[in-house]
Design an enzyme around this catalytic site. Structure first.
Site, PDB file in Angstrom:
ATOM      1  CD  GLU A 145      -3.457   0.501  -0.085  1.00 42.57           C
ATOM      2  OE1 GLU A 145      -3.040   1.667  -0.536  1.00 42.57           O
ATOM      3  OE2 GLU A 145      -4.349   0.093  -0.093  1.00 42.57           O
TER       4      GLU A 145
ATOM      5  CG  ASN B 122      -8.732   2.419   0.457  1.00 42.63           C
ATOM      6  OD1 ASN B 122      -7.561   2.441   0.264  1.00 42.63           O
ATOM      7  ND2 ASN B 122      -9.333   1.312   0.875  1.00 42.63           N
TER       8      ASN B 122
ATOM      9  CG  ASP C  94      -7.515  -0.478  -2.024  1.00 38.74           C
ATOM     10  OD1 ASP C  94      -6.636   0.337  -1.564  1.00 38.74           O
ATOM     11  OD2 ASP C  94      -7.730  -2.219  -1.951  1.00 38.74           O
TER      12      ASP C  94
END
Length: 290
Positions: free
Chosen positions: A17, A147, A197
């Site tokens: 991430e 997100n 996301d």
């Protein structure tokens, strides 16, 4: 034109991430959140460097040529790039052992928006915060999986999502402070089997979103129209970032979290970080003002 997708780093993160590119060092930074790793790769070099941070971490922003701001499960830390030394700058939910940090992005003015969430994605356990010149404010509470934090090029629009709800929200923003103005409105709603996301917005205002569970990048106009879908070789892409000193390519992190042995054998590239060799009009990340 079709996009050529290449492996940028073959380090397979359990939960990759927070990619961000720093032109000062021509380096991409990202994280394996659940394993507390900071990863970095200088473009043109084969090696991926990993640093154990000793706690969950999810995003970084450049302060200047010597320092980074690292977002972790205990707050905002200043890290010296050369020595690797870290010092807590601003505590955030530091006494709450059940939450961690997640998505983040720097507003064009230098303010940082970032999210927290339950370590097991507990419903409503997270928040989205604003941080600017030493001041911290809570913007939105009751978020399950924050997100898709991103901003329009002129800083007048902010985007964010609660992945668990399946909507990207759009809210007017003060270009000088990065603070939201008015009530958020739905920008895009999830369709299909995947989830929203991480996102990044290019110089034309197009929002590029990683579709977790669907193995693709989805591009949306400022009006919320889906205009492009770019297939990726993994089912769980997590976040895109503009890459290169002209910000003209995309890097995308991914994950293998919650995969069983069969799924990992079926998807050997899961968790790797990819280069989407598709020309884009990206933007370099601004420095965060602490």
């Amino acid at each position: 034109m079709p996009a050529n997708v290449l492996v940028l780093s073959d380090h397979a993160c359990e939960l990759g991430e927070g990619p961000s590119y720093d032109p000062l060092g021509d380096t991409l930074y990202w994280f394996d959140i659940v394993n507390g790793l900071l990863l970095e790769k200088r473009l043109g070099e084969d090696r991926t460097t990993t640093t154990q941070l000793g706690q969950m971490a999810s995003a970084q922003a450049s302060i200047d040529g010597e320092r980074q701001l690292i977002l972790t499960e205990t707050g905002l830390h200043v890290r010296n790039r050369t020595t690797g030394g870290m010092a807590l700058h601003t505590a955030v939910e530091a006494t709450n052992a059940s939450t961690r940090s997640n998505d983040a992005r720097v507003h064009p003015c230098g303010a940082l928006w970032f999210g927290t969430m339950g370590k097991h994605a507990e419903t409503g356990a997270g928040r989205i915060y604003w941080f600017f010149r030493g001041e911290l404010r809570e913007l939105y509470a009751g978020i399950s999986i924050p997100n898709s934090i991103a901003f329009s090029p002129d800083g007048t629009v902010a985007y964010y999502a609660d992945t668990a709800v399946g909507r990207i929200m759009r809210v007017a923003c003060d270009a000088n402070t990065g603070l939201p103005e008015g009530a958020p409105k739905v920008f895009a709603e999830s369709q299909g089997s995947g989830s929203f996301d991480g996102s990044v917005v290019d110089a034309d205002g197009t929002l590029w979103n990683a579709r977790w569970g669907e193995g693709r990048l989805a591009a949306y106009t400022p009006g919320g129209e889906l205009v492009r879908s770019v297939p990726l070789p993994v089912s769980q892409p997590s976040c895109p970032a503009f890459l290169g000193k002209n910000a003209d390519r995309l890097a995308v992190t991914s994950a293998w979290i919650e995969f069983g042995d069969d799924a990992r054998r079926a998807e050997p590239d899961a968790g790797m970080t990819f280069l989407v060799d598709l020309p884009v009009k990206g933007r370099l990340e601004p420095h965060v003002l602490i």
